[in-house]
Write an enzyme that holds these catalytic residues in place. Structure first.
Site, mmCIF file in Angstrom:
data_model
loop_
_atom_site.group_PDB
_atom_site.id
_atom_site.type_symbol
_atom_site.label_atom_id
_atom_site.label_comp_id
_atom_site.label_asym_id
_atom_site.label_seq_id
_atom_site.Cartn_x
_atom_site.Cartn_y
_atom_site.Cartn_z
ATOM 1 N N GLU A 159 0.799 -1.235 0.000
ATOM 2 C CA GLU A 159 0.000 0.000 0.000
ATOM 3 C C GLU A 159 0.829 1.282 0.000
ATOM 4 O OE1 GLU A 159 -2.701 -0.491 3.298
ATOM 5 O OE2 GLU A 159 -3.468 -2.378 2.537
ATOM 6 N N GLU B 189 -6.311 -10.789 -1.106
ATOM 7 C CA GLU B 189 -7.084 -10.556 0.131
ATOM 8 C C GLU B 189 -8.575 -10.522 -0.185
ATOM 9 O OE1 GLU B 189 -5.543 -7.228 2.380
ATOM 10 O OE2 GLU B 189 -3.474 -7.698 1.858
HETATM 11 O O1 G3I Z 1 -4.988 -8.434 19.029
HETATM 12 C C1 G3I Z 1 -5.657 -7.274 19.567
HETATM 13 C C2 G3I Z 1 -6.429 -7.645 20.798
HETATM 14 O O2 G3I Z 1 -5.536 -8.078 21.778
HETATM 15 C C3 G3I Z 1 -7.218 -6.415 21.262
HETATM 16 O O3 G3I Z 1 -8.033 -6.763 22.331
HETATM 17 C C4 G3I Z 1 -8.097 -5.894 20.123
HETATM 18 C C5 G3I Z 1 -8.840 -4.619 20.525
HETATM 19 O O4 G3I Z 1 -9.162 -3.822 19.416
HETATM 20 O O5 G3I Z 1 -7.283 -5.599 19.021
HETATM 21 C C6 G3I Z 1 -6.599 -6.725 18.520
HETATM 22 O O6 G3I Z 1 -5.795 -6.335 17.433
HETATM 23 C C7 G3I Z 1 -6.506 -6.053 16.234
HETATM 24 C C8 G3I Z 1 -5.973 -6.995 15.164
HETATM 25 O O7 G3I Z 1 -6.530 -6.658 13.926
HETATM 26 C C9 G3I Z 1 -6.291 -8.474 15.458
HETATM 27 O O8 G3I Z 1 -7.665 -8.690 15.437
HETATM 28 C C10 G3I Z 1 -6.215 -4.606 15.865
HETATM 29 O O9 G3I Z 1 -6.840 -3.741 16.791
HETATM 30 C C11 G3I Z 1 -6.756 -4.325 14.464
HETATM 31 O O10 G3I Z 1 -6.339 -3.029 14.069
HETATM 32 C C12 G3I Z 1 -6.196 -5.336 13.507
HETATM 33 O O11 G3I Z 1 -6.787 -5.123 12.240
HETATM 34 C C13 G3I Z 1 -6.111 -5.713 11.141
HETATM 35 C C14 G3I Z 1 -5.849 -4.635 10.091
HETATM 36 O O12 G3I Z 1 -5.248 -5.233 8.964
HETATM 37 C C15 G3I Z 1 -4.930 -3.545 10.635
HETATM 38 O O13 G3I Z 1 -4.680 -2.591 9.658
HETATM 39 C C16 G3I Z 1 -7.005 -6.797 10.557
HETATM 40 O O14 G3I Z 1 -7.115 -7.881 11.483
HETATM 41 C C17 G3I Z 1 -6.428 -7.310 9.247
HETATM 42 O O15 G3I Z 1 -7.357 -8.149 8.611
HETATM 43 C C18 G3I Z 1 -6.126 -6.135 8.332
HETATM 44 O O16 G3I Z 1 -5.523 -6.651 7.160
HETATM 45 C C19 G3I Z 1 -5.224 -5.684 6.144
HETATM 46 C C20 G3I Z 1 -4.005 -6.215 5.386
HETATM 47 O O17 G3I Z 1 -2.965 -6.463 6.275
HETATM 48 C C21 G3I Z 1 -3.577 -5.216 4.296
HETATM 49 N N1 G3I Z 1 -4.672 -4.897 3.426
HETATM 50 C C22 G3I Z 1 -5.903 -4.468 4.068
HETATM 51 C C23 G3I Z 1 -6.353 -5.499 5.102
HETATM 52 C C24 G3I Z 1 -7.678 -5.132 5.698
HETATM 53 O O18 G3I Z 1 -7.574 -3.916 6.413
#
Ligand code: G3I
Length: 368
Positions: A153, A258
């Site tokens: 990105e 994705e």
């Molecule tokens: O693990 C913590 C947990 O301990 C906590 O309680 C919780 C509270 O919000 O957060 C958890 O972490 C989250 C993590 O996902 C695991 O679920 C983060 O807040 C959250 O920001 C994170 O989001 C991820 C996101 O990327 C971050 O930008 C998504 O899972 C993931 O699917 C997403 O993937 C991205 C690709 O890497 C790049 N392309 C876009 C795609 C979708 O956004």
């Protein structure tokens, strides 16, 4: 013949009927089929999801655990437990293991860009830090990871470079450098540029220019990853088709990295606004919490079949189609951009059962 005997015969026939086709078998002449795994899936705490992964997919991606903030949370500390498990799971199950991602603006701690006094790093120091990270992470899994999303990105919707700390401190060549460092660390791993919304013409033009420049400099880029976080209408099939074609013409492979389809009503993209959404607005944004109406289910199946029609058309350049999750229950779209919604973006439902969209995708595999 008595009804009981007929009943037993029917049951017997059902038991011996050929097993339902799987995604990986259906598409084995065309491309690999994958899923992104979350932490619970990597730790095999979700038996249902693990069984689906083993049965249906032949490639896996890590949804989060190989991102900088998770694998390298502090300057002198790497946290490899989850990523070791991820790579072991893939190796044990003979899956093509993908690395995601080395250089990104998200999920990268602030310390990466600062010196020990909190002052912005110099270009040389940041390049050095990037090299050390890439060498350590890529080097650890040398020969075991099929390919890496080296840079994720890096472009804005208008095709210009995203003003990330990487760009601001190092300059435009941070991308080429990241690819060089990854190649140095594992010369046999494939190297990808991964982005979303490359179906937007201006953004696609920016990526085409970037890939051309990388190739002209002799940077070994293998493929462009189209994330394909799609909705029911976006992008159009023509846009998807033109995008795949534009990269194929450059002589790189194309991966769908994705894939999911969001059917929920569009919401604010500003996560901070979530907390202040009224209950009424929340209910409006979460219309299917008790299940999907049949017509919507059908529309989703058709949308999936249409997209796979385009992927099949380009199967000579597409090496892999990876879904961003295993079942609807684990999708990031239940929590983005509004937390706590019930989303239906994948091929397996919350119980792990194949949805009608699964069957419609399988049917496209026979396309000539
Ligand atoms: O693990 C913590 C947990 O301990 C906590 O309680 C919780 C509270 O919000 O957060 C958890 O972490 C989250 C993590 O996902 C695991 O679920 C983060 O807040 C959250 O920001 C994170 O989001 C991820 C996101 O990327 C971050 O930008 C998504 O899972 C993931 O699917 C997403 O993937 C991205 C690709 O890497 C790049 N392309 C876009 C795609 C979708 O956004």
């Amino acid at each position: 013949m008595s009804k009981t005997i007929i009943g037993f015969l029917v049951l017997g026939l059902l038991a011996y009927s050929p097993a339902r086709p799987t995604l990986k078998d259906a598409f084995k002449q065309s491309f690999l089929i994958g899923a992104a795994l979350n932490r619970a899936e990597i730790y095999e705490q979700d038996a249902r999801a693990t069984a689906i992964v083993r049965e249906q997919f032949n490639t896996i991606s890590p949804e989060n655990i190989l991102k900088w903030g998770l694998v390298h949370p502090e300057p002198n500390r790497y946290a490899f437990e989850a990523s070791d498990r991820y790579v072991d799971f893939g190796t044990r199950n003979h899956l093509a293991v993908i690395g995601h991602t080395l250089v990104w603006h998200n999920q990268t701690p602030k310390w990466v860009f600062a010196d020990s006094n909190g002052k912005p790093l110099s270009r040389d120091a940041l390049l050095q830090r990037m090299r050390e990270h890439i060498q350590t992470v890529v080097g650890r899994y040398k020969g075991r990871i099929k390919g890496w999303d080296v840079v994720n990105e890096a472009l804005d919707d208008d095709g210009s470079f995203r003003q990330s700390p990487w760009l601001k401190i190092i300059g435009e060549d941070y991308i080429a450098k990241a690819f060089e460092f990854a190649h140095e660390a594992d010369p046999s791993t494939e190297l990808y540029y991964n982005d979303y919304d490359l179906e937007i013409e201006a953004k696609r033009a920016g990526a085409v220019g970037l890939v051309k420049r990388l190739k002209a400099q002799g940077i070994p880029i293998t493929a462009v990853g189209l994330q394909c976080h799609n909705s029911m209408k976006w992008p159009s099939l023509e846009q998807e088709d033109a995008t795949i074609e534009a990269f194929a013409e450059l002589g790189v492979k194309v991966n769908i990295t994705e894939l999911d389809i969001d059917i929920l009503p569009p919401a604010v993209k500003n996560l901070e606004a979530n907390a202040t959404l009224s209950a009424e607005r929340r209910a409006e944004l979460n219309p299917y919490k008790n299940g999907l109406p049949e017509a919507t289910e059908k529309a989703l199946s058709k949308r999936y079949a249409d997209l796979f029609g385009v992927f099949m058309k380009h199967r000579d350049v597409i090496e892999r189609v990876t879904f961003w999750g295993v079942t609807d229950a684990g999708s990031w779209l239940n929590n983005w951009p509004v937390a706590g919604r019930t989303s239906f973006p994948l091929l397996f439902d919350r119980e792990g059962k194949p949805k009608p969209a699964f069957e419609s995708v399988i049917r496209t595999a026979g396309a000539k």
